[in-house]
Write a protein that holds these residues in place. Structure first.
Motif, PDB file in Angstrom:
ATOM      1  N   LEU A  68     -22.001  -4.086 103.925  1.00 19.80           N
ATOM      2  CA  LEU A  68     -23.389  -4.443 104.229  1.00 19.80           C
ATOM      3  C   LEU A  68     -23.759  -5.777 103.584  1.00 19.80           C
ATOM      4  CD1 LEU A  68     -26.027  -3.695 105.583  1.00 19.80           C
ATOM      5  CD2 LEU A  68     -26.610  -2.293 103.585  1.00 19.80           C
ATOM      6  N   GLY A  69     -23.263  -5.993 102.359  1.00 16.56           N
ATOM      7  CA  GLY A  69     -23.538  -7.261 101.689  1.00 16.56           C
ATOM      8  C   GLY A  69     -22.964  -8.448 102.430  1.00 16.56           C
ATOM      9  N   MET A  70     -21.763  -8.292 102.968  1.00 16.58           N
ATOM     10  CA  MET A  70     -21.138  -9.369 103.740  1.00 16.58           C
ATOM     11  C   MET A  70     -21.899  -9.620 105.036  1.00 16.58           C
ATOM     12  SD  MET A  70     -17.125  -8.391 103.090  1.00 16.58           S
ATOM     13  CE  MET A  70     -16.416  -9.762 103.984  1.00 16.58           C
ATOM     14  N   LYS A  71     -22.399  -8.559 105.648  1.00 14.15           N
ATOM     15  CA  LYS A  71     -23.192  -8.728 106.869  1.00 14.15           C
ATOM     16  C   LYS A  71     -24.491  -9.469 106.576  1.00 14.15           C
ATOM     17  CE  LYS A  71     -21.365  -4.694 109.336  1.00 14.15           C
ATOM     18  NZ  LYS A  71     -21.645  -3.339 109.870  1.00 14.15           N
ATOM     19  N   GLN A  72     -25.096  -9.172 105.415  1.00 16.14           N
ATOM     20  CA  GLN A  72     -26.307  -9.887 105.048  1.00 16.14           C
ATOM     21  C   GLN A  72     -26.006 -11.363 104.805  1.00 16.14           C
ATOM     22  OE1 GLN A  72     -28.687  -7.971 106.205  1.00 16.14           O
ATOM     23  NE2 GLN A  72     -29.989  -8.306 104.420  1.00 16.14           N
ATOM     24  N   ARG A  73     -24.852 -11.646 104.212  1.00 19.92           N
ATOM     25  CA  ARG A  73     -24.468 -13.048 104.007  1.00 19.92           C
ATOM     26  C   ARG A  73     -24.227 -13.749 105.345  1.00 19.92           C
ATOM     27  NH1 ARG A  73     -19.758 -13.350  99.677  1.00 19.92           N
ATOM     28  NH2 ARG A  73     -19.484 -11.118 100.027  1.00 19.92           N
ATOM     29  N   LEU A  74     -23.680 -13.006 106.315  1.00 16.49           N
ATOM     30  CA  LEU A  74     -23.526 -13.583 107.653  1.00 16.49           C
ATOM     31  C   LEU A  74     -24.892 -13.855 108.266  1.00 16.49           C
ATOM     32  CD1 LEU A  74     -21.790 -14.458 110.026  1.00 16.49           C
ATOM     33  CD2 LEU A  74     -21.719 -12.062 110.782  1.00 16.49           C
ATOM     34  N   GLY A  75     -25.853 -12.946 108.031  1.00 11.90           N
ATOM     35  CA  GLY A  75     -27.214 -13.180 108.498  1.00 11.90           C
ATOM     36  C   GLY A  75     -27.797 -14.445 107.898  1.00 11.90           C
ATOM     37  N   LEU A  76     -27.529 -14.674 106.617  1.00  8.53           N
ATOM     38  CA  LEU A  76     -27.965 -15.909 105.969  1.00  8.53           C
ATOM     39  C   LEU A  76     -27.306 -17.120 106.620  1.00  8.53           C
ATOM     40  CD1 LEU A  76     -27.975 -15.106 102.136  1.00  8.53           C
ATOM     41  CD2 LEU A  76     -29.925 -15.802 103.519  1.00  8.53           C
ATOM     42  N   ALA A  77     -26.015 -16.989 106.927  1.00 10.31           N
ATOM     43  CA  ALA A  77     -25.295 -18.090 107.576  1.00 10.31           C
ATOM     44  C   ALA A  77     -25.935 -18.436 108.917  1.00 10.31           C
ATOM     45  CB  ALA A  77     -23.829 -17.712 107.764  1.00 10.31           C
ATOM     46  N   LEU A  78     -26.285 -17.426 109.687  1.00 17.62           N
ATOM     47  CA  LEU A  78     -26.941 -17.651 110.971  1.00 17.62           C
ATOM     48  C   LEU A  78     -28.299 -18.322 110.780  1.00 17.62           C
ATOM     49  CD1 LEU A  78     -26.012 -14.229 112.609  1.00 17.62           C
ATOM     50  CD2 LEU A  78     -25.265 -16.474 113.431  1.00 17.62           C
ATOM     51  N   ALA A  79     -29.004 -17.926 109.709  1.00 11.25           N
ATOM     52  CA  ALA A  79     -30.338 -18.471 109.453  1.00 11.25           C
ATOM     53  C   ALA A  79     -30.292 -19.944 109.059  1.00 11.25           C
ATOM     54  CB  ALA A  79     -31.040 -17.654 108.369  1.00 11.25           C
ATOM     55  N   ILE A  80     -29.209 -20.372 108.394  1.00  8.84           N
ATOM     56  CA  ILE A  80     -29.145 -21.759 107.917  1.00  8.84           C
ATOM     57  C   ILE A  80     -28.245 -22.643 108.767  1.00  8.84           C
ATOM     58  CG2 ILE A  80     -29.606 -21.011 105.555  1.00  8.84           C
ATOM     59  CD1 ILE A  80     -26.628 -21.557 104.934  1.00  8.84           C
ATOM     60  N   LEU A  81     -27.726 -22.102 109.849  1.00  7.57           N
ATOM     61  CA  LEU A  81     -26.762 -22.837 110.680  1.00  7.57           C
ATOM     62  C   LEU A  81     -27.311 -24.171 111.162  1.00  7.57           C
ATOM     63  CD1 LEU A  81     -24.011 -22.866 112.127  1.00  7.57           C
ATOM     64  CD2 LEU A  81     -25.090 -21.605 114.009  1.00  7.57           C
ATOM     65  N   SER A  82     -28.568 -24.210 111.543  1.00  6.56           N
ATOM     66  CA  SER A  82     -29.164 -25.423 112.110  1.00  6.56           C
ATOM     67  C   SER A  82     -29.662 -26.394 111.046  1.00  6.56           C
ATOM     68  CB  SER A  82     -30.324 -25.048 113.037  1.00  6.56           C
ATOM     69  OG  SER A  82     -31.360 -24.396 112.301  1.00  6.56           O
ATOM     70  N   GLU A  83     -29.267 -26.175 109.792  1.00  3.99           N
ATOM     71  CA  GLU A  83     -29.689 -26.995 108.655  1.00  3.99           C
ATOM     72  C   GLU A  83     -31.206 -27.037 108.509  1.00  3.99           C
ATOM     73  OE1 GLU A  83     -27.093 -30.464 107.591  1.00  3.99           O
ATOM     74  OE2 GLU A  83     -26.650 -30.398 109.740  1.00  3.99           O
ATOM     75  N   PRO A  84     -31.838 -25.859 108.436  1.00  3.82           N
ATOM     76  CA  PRO A  84     -33.295 -25.806 108.300  1.00  3.82           C
ATOM     77  C   PRO A  84     -33.745 -26.272 106.924  1.00  3.82           C
ATOM     78  CG  PRO A  84     -32.393 -23.624 107.988  1.00  3.82           C
ATOM     79  CD  PRO A  84     -31.240 -24.505 108.398  1.00  3.82           C
ATOM     80  N   GLU A  85     -34.988 -26.691 106.846  1.00  4.09           N
ATOM     81  CA  GLU A  85     -35.590 -27.062 105.568  1.00  4.09           C
ATOM     82  C   GLU A  85     -36.385 -25.899 104.970  1.00  4.09           C
ATOM     83  OE1 GLU A  85     -37.827 -30.686 105.871  1.00  4.09           O
ATOM     84  OE2 GLU A  85     -36.269 -31.686 107.046  1.00  4.09           O
TER      85      GLU A  85
ATOM     86  N   MET B 213     -26.218  -7.234  96.120  1.00  6.73           N
ATOM     87  CA  MET B 213     -27.443  -7.910  95.681  1.00  6.73           C
ATOM     88  C   MET B 213     -27.120  -9.201  94.943  1.00  6.73           C
ATOM     89  SD  MET B 213     -29.927  -4.891  94.294  1.00  6.73           S
ATOM     90  CE  MET B 213     -30.520  -3.569  95.369  1.00  6.73           C
ATOM     91  N   VAL B 214     -26.142  -9.129  94.056  1.00 11.54           N
ATOM     92  CA  VAL B 214     -25.750 -10.302  93.289  1.00 11.54           C
ATOM     93  C   VAL B 214     -25.220 -11.393  94.218  1.00 11.54           C
ATOM     94  CG1 VAL B 214     -24.144 -11.196  91.556  1.00 11.54           C
ATOM     95  CG2 VAL B 214     -25.313  -9.018  91.171  1.00 11.54           C
ATOM     96  N   ASP B 215     -24.413 -11.009  95.206  1.00 10.75           N
ATOM     97  CA  ASP B 215     -23.869 -11.972  96.163  1.00 10.75           C
ATOM     98  C   ASP B 215     -24.986 -12.716  96.901  1.00 10.75           C
ATOM     99  OD1 ASP B 215     -21.275 -11.342  95.525  1.00 10.75           O
ATOM    100  OD2 ASP B 215     -20.965 -10.010  97.234  1.00 10.75           O
ATOM    101  N   VAL B 216     -25.942 -11.957  97.431  1.00 11.02           N
ATOM    102  CA  VAL B 216     -27.034 -12.568  98.195  1.00 11.02           C
ATOM    103  C   VAL B 216     -27.910 -13.413  97.279  1.00 11.02           C
ATOM    104  CG1 VAL B 216     -29.113 -12.100  99.554  1.00 11.02           C
ATOM    105  CG2 VAL B 216     -27.018 -10.803  99.990  1.00 11.02           C
ATOM    106  N   ARG B 217     -28.191 -12.900  96.081  1.00 11.90           N
ATOM    107  CA  ARG B 217     -29.011 -13.642  95.114  1.00 11.90           C
ATOM    108  C   ARG B 217     -28.365 -14.983  94.776  1.00 11.90           C
ATOM    109  NH1 ARG B 217     -28.441 -11.217  89.597  1.00 11.90           N
ATOM    110  NH2 ARG B 217     -29.264  -9.365  90.619  1.00 11.90           N
ATOM    111  N   ASN B 218     -27.066 -14.964  94.493  1.00 15.93           N
ATOM    112  CA  ASN B 218     -26.363 -16.206  94.153  1.00 15.93           C
ATOM    113  C   ASN B 218     -26.350 -17.183  95.315  1.00 15.93           C
ATOM    114  OD1 ASN B 218     -25.825 -15.236  91.596  1.00 15.93           O
ATOM    115  ND2 ASN B 218     -23.744 -14.572  92.074  1.00 15.93           N
TER     116      ASN B 218
END
Length: 245
Positions: free
Chosen positions: A135-152, A168-173
């Motif tokens: 689940l943590g890795m999937k959340q990190r993939l979600g983060l990757a999708l969110a920042i893919l377009s280089e948002p500010e 939690m630690v992975d996502v926090r870091n």
């Protein structure tokens, strides 16, 4: 200071009487703003309105100075978001998921996909199927999708919900890295006080659809409070118990 997000008197009431009432706050460039409150407090409702997934009964939202109801495309041009859950094709690899998402943009190169995977710590696993991810890795993939377009500006709804301590630690870091190294402004909702305290410089506390406090963590805390949790509980009790229902 440059305002990234301006929320003014945002109100949306549902048939059951629940919803949000007169929510007002600002987020400034460089903030990691924590939106803190229990489940059902109205955090997701606010975020859905801000991202155009729901419509408010009244109030105003501006992102980078653009009103979302009148100039939605301009308002969202530099915004990435992850609302509720990270959606991905589980039978595909992390890399392939990002490759498909990149088609929605006109100028994302393959080198950007590689960079994003490294940013969220998925570089070594980029060719593994998402269905095998924790689940943590999937959340990190979600983060990757969110920042893919280089948002500010990135909006994350409960990004550590349901994760174990390691997740939690992975996502926090990851968030701390992106805020520090990439200078991304974050708006993060959570009901986990400790996580918010660790990564956010400013917070807003929402209870039963009302924003009861907002400000810098360093200013809200004092010798009277040893932690954000102490402060949070004091605010609930300070309202005469009306928010403890």
């Amino acid at each position: 200071m440059e305002k990234i997000l301006e929320v003014t008197n945002l109100t949306k009431l549902y048939r059951n009487g629940r919803g949000i009432k007169n929510i007002t706050f600002d987020i400034f460039k460089g903030d990691v703003f924590g939106f803190l409150g229990p489940n059902g407090a109205g955090k997701t409702t606010v975020m859905k309105i801000i991202t155009g997934l729901s419509r408010a009964d009244k109030g105003e939202v501006k992102i980078f100075g653009y009103d979302i109801t009148e100039q939605f495309e301009k308002a969202m041009a530099k915004v990435g978001c992850l609302i509720e859950t990270a959606d991905a094709y589980e039978y595909m690899s992390a890399y392939r998921n990002l490759e498909l998402a990149a088609r929605f943009y006109s100028d994302i190169k393959k080198t950007r996909i590689e960079e994003v995977l490294e940013d969220v710590g998925l570089g070594p696993f980029k060719h593994e199927k998402v269905g095998t991810f924790s689940l943590g890795m999937k959340q990190r993939l979600g983060l990757a999708l969110a920042i893919l377009s280089e948002p500010e500006f990135v909006i994350l709804d409960e990004p550590v919900n349901g994760l174990d301590i390691e997740g939690m630690v992975d996502v926090r870091n990851t968030i701390t890295h992106l805020a520090g190294e990439k200078q991304i402004t974050f708006f993060i909702s959570s009901h986990l006080i400790h996580e918010i305290e660790l990564i956010c410089n400013r917070i807003g506390i929402i209870i039963n659809g009302q924003l009861i406090r907002e400000g810098r963590v360093s200013e809200l805390l004092s010798d009277q409070y040893n932690s954000l949790e102490d402060y949070y509980i004091s605010q609930l009790r300070g309202e005469g118990g009306s928010f403890l229902r």
